[in-house]
Motif scaffolding. Sequence first.
Motif, PDB file in Angstrom:
ATOM      1  N   PRO A  16       0.877  -1.237   0.020  1.00 47.79           N
ATOM      2  CA  PRO A  16       0.053   0.042   0.029  1.00 47.79           C
ATOM      3  C   PRO A  16       0.924   1.409   0.113  1.00 47.79           C
ATOM      4  O   PRO A  16       2.077   1.211   0.371  1.00 47.79           O
ATOM      5  N   ASP A  67      -0.764   7.273   3.672  1.00 47.77           N
ATOM      6  CA  ASP A  67      -1.449   8.506   3.760  1.00 47.77           C
ATOM      7  C   ASP A  67      -0.626   9.581   3.400  1.00 47.77           C
ATOM      8  O   ASP A  67      -1.200  10.860   2.767  1.00 47.77           O
ATOM      9  N   ILE A  94       0.398  10.071  -0.258  1.00 46.96           N
ATOM     10  CA  ILE A  94      -1.064  10.692  -0.858  1.00 46.96           C
ATOM     11  C   ILE A  94      -1.370  12.052  -0.695  1.00 46.96           C
ATOM     12  O   ILE A  94      -1.442  12.597  -1.606  1.00 46.96           O
ATOM     13  N   VAL A 129      -8.126  11.422  -5.299  1.00 44.12           N
ATOM     14  CA  VAL A 129      -7.366  10.132  -5.433  1.00 44.12           C
ATOM     15  C   VAL A 129      -8.570   8.876  -5.323  1.00 44.12           C
ATOM     16  O   VAL A 129      -9.278   9.271  -4.291  1.00 44.12           O
ATOM     17  N   THR A 136      -8.949   5.042  -3.867  1.00 44.31           N
ATOM     18  CA  THR A 136      -8.011   4.121  -3.156  1.00 44.31           C
ATOM     19  C   THR A 136      -9.268   2.894  -2.940  1.00 44.31           C
ATOM     20  O   THR A 136      -8.652   1.665  -2.719  1.00 44.31           O
ATOM     21  N   ASP A 137     -10.389   3.074  -3.277  1.00 41.39           N
ATOM     22  CA  ASP A 137     -11.464   2.097  -3.272  1.00 41.39           C
ATOM     23  C   ASP A 137     -11.174   1.041  -4.260  1.00 41.39           C
ATOM     24  O   ASP A 137     -11.155   1.174  -5.454  1.00 41.39           O
ATOM     25  N   ARG A 138     -10.961  -0.085  -3.748  1.00 43.41           N
ATOM     26  CA  ARG A 138     -10.580  -1.427  -4.609  1.00 43.41           C
ATOM     27  C   ARG A 138     -11.776  -1.439  -5.875  1.00 43.41           C
ATOM     28  O   ARG A 138     -11.532  -1.851  -7.059  1.00 43.41           O
ATOM     29  N   ALA A 141      -2.359   0.510  -6.274  1.00 43.89           N
ATOM     30  CA  ALA A 141      -2.551   0.913  -4.883  1.00 43.89           C
ATOM     31  C   ALA A 141      -3.537   2.018  -4.877  1.00 43.89           C
ATOM     32  O   ALA A 141      -4.497   1.919  -4.060  1.00 43.89           O
ATOM     33  N   VAL A 142      -3.381   3.171  -5.769  1.00 41.00           N
ATOM     34  CA  VAL A 142      -4.258   4.342  -5.951  1.00 41.00           C
ATOM     35  C   VAL A 142      -4.348   4.772  -7.399  1.00 41.00           C
ATOM     36  O   VAL A 142      -3.574   4.336  -8.229  1.00 41.00           O
ATOM     37  N   CYS A 143      -5.224   5.685  -7.497  1.00 45.62           N
ATOM     38  CA  CYS A 143      -5.157   6.358  -8.818  1.00 45.62           C
ATOM     39  C   CYS A 143      -5.617   7.634  -8.691  1.00 45.62           C
ATOM     40  O   CYS A 143      -6.631   7.948  -8.052  1.00 45.62           O
TER      41      CYS A 143
END
Length: 172
Positions: free
Chosen positions: A21, A24, A27, A50, A52-54, A74-76
């Motif tokens: 991961p 924060d 991010i 951002v 983060t929710d799969r 991991a994030v977008c």
Amino acid sequence: MNLGSTIIKSRRSVRSYTNTPINDEIIKETLECGRLAPTAMNLQPWLLGVVTDRDLLSQIAAITDHGKFIADAAVCFVTCGDKNAKYYLEDCSAATMNMITCLQGYGVGTCWVAGDKKEYAPKIASLLQIPEPYSIVSLIPAGFPKEVHVPQKKPGKEIFFTNQWTPDVDKK
């Protein structure tokens, strides 16, 4: 070579990520770097987000044409520009590169996935509840690299010029 040059020269498009991961603090720092990008007339015509929710990452990946790997990030990060601002594309591109460079400094890999001119952009904007008049300019999937490919780049002698372009007749 300075630190900025080192970070920029080490950046590659990464489409394969580990399961590690992103914390924060990285991010928050990335969004802050996007916020501080240069902008025409200081309009700052953007929304920076951002995901983060799969489940949302998987939905975004399924909607794109060349971003299926977003599901494994991991994030977008999402950069959206106010279409009423004359230079929103330039401004949001600067914010995008600031975020990509920030992430590279942390060893986080990214790949700029197009948005503004893509047919799928309004669908993703709707999914993320992005209000009008904003348009998605870029998606920045990010994660710690599983593998990095080093693409061939044109040599400087083929693309650099001083004052005026003069083709080199010896180039073939």
